[in-house]
Design an enzyme around this catalytic site. Structure first.
Site, mmCIF file in Angstrom:
data_model
loop_
_atom_site.group_PDB
_atom_site.id
_atom_site.type_symbol
_atom_site.label_atom_id
_atom_site.label_comp_id
_atom_site.label_asym_id
_atom_site.label_seq_id
_atom_site.Cartn_x
_atom_site.Cartn_y
_atom_site.Cartn_z
ATOM 1 N NE ARG A 136 -3.103 0.923 2.891
ATOM 2 C CZ ARG A 136 -3.522 1.294 4.090
ATOM 3 N NH1 ARG A 136 -3.655 0.413 5.038
ATOM 4 N NH2 ARG A 136 -3.800 2.549 4.339
ATOM 5 C CB SER A 179 1.199 3.726 3.835
ATOM 6 O OG SER A 179 2.286 2.892 4.160
ATOM 7 C CE LYS A 218 -4.549 -8.120 14.756
ATOM 8 N NZ LYS A 218 -5.129 -7.763 16.043
ATOM 9 C CG ASP A 219 -5.211 -7.437 9.383
ATOM 10 O OD1 ASP A 219 -6.106 -7.524 10.244
ATOM 11 O OD2 ASP A 219 -4.289 -6.611 9.441
ATOM 12 C CB THR A 236 -10.235 -1.980 21.653
ATOM 13 O OG1 THR A 236 -10.027 -3.047 20.722
ATOM 14 C CG2 THR A 236 -11.357 -2.363 22.603
ATOM 15 C CB SER A 243 -10.577 -5.861 18.801
ATOM 16 O OG SER A 243 -10.638 -7.181 19.257
ATOM 17 N NE ARG A 293 -8.561 -10.633 19.244
ATOM 18 C CZ ARG A 293 -7.619 -10.057 19.989
ATOM 19 N NH1 ARG A 293 -7.323 -10.533 21.173
ATOM 20 N NH2 ARG A 293 -6.962 -8.988 19.546
ATOM 21 N NE ARG A 294 -6.704 -6.179 20.712
ATOM 22 C CZ ARG A 294 -6.148 -5.624 19.635
ATOM 23 N NH1 ARG A 294 -6.698 -4.548 19.083
ATOM 24 N NH2 ARG A 294 -5.062 -6.124 19.098
ATOM 25 N NE ARG A 331 -14.447 1.721 13.516
ATOM 26 C CZ ARG A 331 -14.268 0.461 13.212
ATOM 27 N NH1 ARG A 331 -13.303 0.107 12.385
ATOM 28 N NH2 ARG A 331 -15.052 -0.459 13.721
ATOM 29 N N GLY A 332 -8.631 4.165 12.592
ATOM 30 C CA GLY A 332 -7.513 4.813 11.917
ATOM 31 C C GLY A 332 -6.256 3.979 12.090
ATOM 32 C CG ASN A 333 -2.479 5.421 10.518
ATOM 33 O OD1 ASN A 333 -2.268 5.970 11.592
ATOM 34 N ND2 ASN A 333 -2.308 6.035 9.363
ATOM 35 C CB THR A 349 -4.972 7.873 13.303
ATOM 36 O OG1 THR A 349 -4.386 8.058 12.023
ATOM 37 C CG2 THR A 349 -6.184 8.740 13.458
ATOM 38 N NE ARG A 350 -6.588 1.827 15.431
ATOM 39 C CZ ARG A 350 -7.177 0.651 15.431
ATOM 40 N NH1 ARG A 350 -7.188 -0.069 16.526
ATOM 41 N NH2 ARG A 350 -7.748 0.183 14.354
ATOM 42 C CB CYS A 378 -11.205 -10.544 10.853
ATOM 43 S SG CYS A 378 -12.164 -9.207 10.153
HETATM 44 C C1 DPM Z 1 -7.948 -7.511 13.172
HETATM 45 C C2 DPM Z 1 -8.352 -6.970 14.392
HETATM 46 C C3 DPM Z 1 -7.626 -5.774 14.565
HETATM 47 C C4 DPM Z 1 -6.787 -5.622 13.406
HETATM 48 C C5 DPM Z 1 -9.378 -7.563 15.324
HETATM 49 C C6 DPM Z 1 -8.776 -8.214 16.581
HETATM 50 C C7 DPM Z 1 -7.718 -4.837 15.724
HETATM 51 C C8 DPM Z 1 -8.763 -3.784 15.530
HETATM 52 C C9 DPM Z 1 -8.822 -2.770 16.648
HETATM 53 C C10 DPM Z 1 -8.421 -8.768 12.546
HETATM 54 N N1 DPM Z 1 -7.050 -6.674 12.572
HETATM 55 O O1 DPM Z 1 -7.570 -8.213 16.828
HETATM 56 O O2 DPM Z 1 -9.569 -8.748 17.380
HETATM 57 O O3 DPM Z 1 -8.196 -2.904 17.704
HETATM 58 O O4 DPM Z 1 -9.516 -1.788 16.454
HETATM 59 C C11 DPM Z 1 -4.349 -5.054 13.073
HETATM 60 C C12 DPM Z 1 -3.254 -4.691 13.911
HETATM 61 C C13 DPM Z 1 -2.155 -5.482 13.501
HETATM 62 C C14 DPM Z 1 -2.589 -6.254 12.425
HETATM 63 C C15 DPM Z 1 -3.266 -3.688 15.004
HETATM 64 C C16 DPM Z 1 -3.700 -4.204 16.371
HETATM 65 C C17 DPM Z 1 -0.734 -5.472 14.036
HETATM 66 C C18 DPM Z 1 -0.357 -6.723 14.777
HETATM 67 C C19 DPM Z 1 -0.086 -7.959 13.952
HETATM 68 C C20 DPM Z 1 -5.789 -4.541 13.088
HETATM 69 N N2 DPM Z 1 -3.897 -5.948 12.173
HETATM 70 O O5 DPM Z 1 -4.337 -5.253 16.508
HETATM 71 O O6 DPM Z 1 -3.375 -3.515 17.379
HETATM 72 O O7 DPM Z 1 0.659 -7.920 12.949
HETATM 73 O O8 DPM Z 1 -0.594 -8.999 14.322
#
Ligand code: DPM
Length: 390
Positions: A19, A21, A94-95, A141, A143, A145-146, A163-165, A168-169, A257
């Protein structure tokens, strides 16, 4: 296949799609990590990063809801890979969905960073932990899950989407008064160089991590056997078996996800241990179970002569997209079976009902994302894109 660019050195150039960025963003940092590892493994090859604006980047100032967030930022990269403009693309594992697009494989899973989630506190609360924050403190968050796990553990805290990268967060946390703390993946925080901002690491009794969290995956075309072979030295065995088990669990649970599914995985020399959990969105229901499998060499007593190893054409992988490697196939299949068996156990204990209810609640909470409707705000203000683009 990697292009031979026909210059006088005869060097082959491997093109890595990313991307577009800023360098200070996670996506490009991750691409650089993989590029550097590849360059080290193959000093005679050339690696070139080709950046492209993705659809998500192009429409950053358009009102959007939580829409199919993944493809928004990866579609152009997928097309570039398919049309052979690039040879590989780097992702946070994880994405990546457990079913990849046709013809695509994960050619390597790199060594996992710390997979845990961490707490980043607002500068005013640096002395606090989640347990000591005042009642009603707001935790950022997006997520589920969290949020589900932490609501269960800390019912007096409030969870709000952020939200955001990652830049930004962090700015929203540190420069604002909205959030008392953020929960982020340690891996992203470390790759950003923010380790000193981590206040607390969350252990599995508090918050288990996402499937694949902390591992980088390198995607390529399944039929591009030379690139598949090139990626081989980047693959990390313990990480690979761990994430195959996790992804098999996720795939069998049919959790996406955005499902409240989490794992905790341990790999020792001869054993793989997988804990999986499923929660209701409010955390009131929890299902956890642990299973393990020995990681043993295949029984070769009946077949004492080593078969000559041929670099066969890579077959469609049964391991949720992770390419199967000669000699490792046995471990990969044991890991995969562990994930499937754990999922079956959780499903028989009621995981399907919990996940179905979570899915319905999630859908009900989603703002309309019908592109045919006019933007929801008519006051002319630009709205932030609400997607996970980190
Ligand atoms: C996915 C989730 C999140 C990312 C959901 C989850 C977090 C979203 C949020 C599937 N992708 O974890 O339950 O907290 O709003 C993401 C991050 C990374 C990869 C950032 C993060 C970096 C860590 C890695 C976003 N994707 O989770 O803090 O490489 O595993």
């Amino acid at each position: 296949m990697a292009s031979s660019n026909g210059n006088h050195t005869g060097a082959t150039t491997i093109r890595i799609g990313s991307r577009e960025s800023e360098v200070r963003e996670l996506a490009l940092k991750q691409t650089h990590i993989v590029r550097d590892a590849l360059q080290k493994a193959h000093p005679h090859l050339k690696f070139e990063i080709i950046t492209m604006k993705t659809h998500g980047d192009k429409i950053l100032n358009v009102a959007l809801s939580k829409i199919g967030s993944k493809s928004l930022f990866t579609k152009e990269l997928e097309i570039a890979l398919e049309e052979k403009h690039v040879d590989i693309v780097v992702h946070s594992l994880k994405d990546l969905p457990t079913t990849l697009p046709e013809g695509r494989v994960i050619g390597a899973v790199c060594e996992r960073e710390d997979p845990r989630d961490v707490v980043i506190m607002h500068p005013k609360h640096l002395e606090a932990s989640l347990a000591t924050l005042p009642k009603g403190s707001v935790i950022g968050t997006s997520s589920v899950r969290r949020a589900a796990q932490l609501k269960r553990k800390f019912p007096d805290l409030v969870f709000e989407s952020v939200r955001g990268n990652l830049n930004t967060r962090l700015r929203k946390l540190e420069e604002g008064d909205t959030y008392h703390a953020l929960i982020l993946a340690a891996a992203g925080v470390m790759r950003m160089g923010w380790e000193d901002k981590i206040s607390q690491y969350l252990e599995e009794d508090t918050c288990m991590y996402a499937v694949g969290q902390g591992a980088l995956a390198v995607e390529c075309r399944e039929d591009d056997s030379s690139t598949v072979a090139l990626l081989s030295p980047l693959g990390h065995l313990n990480t690979t078996v761990a994430v195959i088990a996790e992804r098999a669990l996720m795939c069998t649970l049919e959790g996406g996800c955005s499902a409240p599914v989490a794992v905790h995985t341990k790999v020792t020399e001869d054993q793989l241990n997988l804990q999986g959990g499923v929660w209701s969105l409010d955390g009131s229901e929890e299902l956890r179970h642990t299973m393990s499998t020995p990681l043993a060499e295949p029984d070769s007593s009946s077949d004492s002569l080593e078969q000559p190893v041929k670099m066969a054409k890579v077959s469609t992988t049964p391991y949720t997209g992770v390419v199967s490697r000669q000699g490792l196939d046995h471990f990969m299949s044991q890991a995969h079976n562990l994930g499937v068996n754990l999922a079956k156990h959780l499903l028989s204990a009621g995981a399907d009902r919990i996940l179905q209810a979570a899915k319905e609640q999630n859908n009900a909470n989603l703002p309309s994302n019908n592109p045919n409707l006019p933007p929801s705000s008519s006051n002319g203000q630009k709205k932030e894109v609400e997607v996970n683009d980190s």
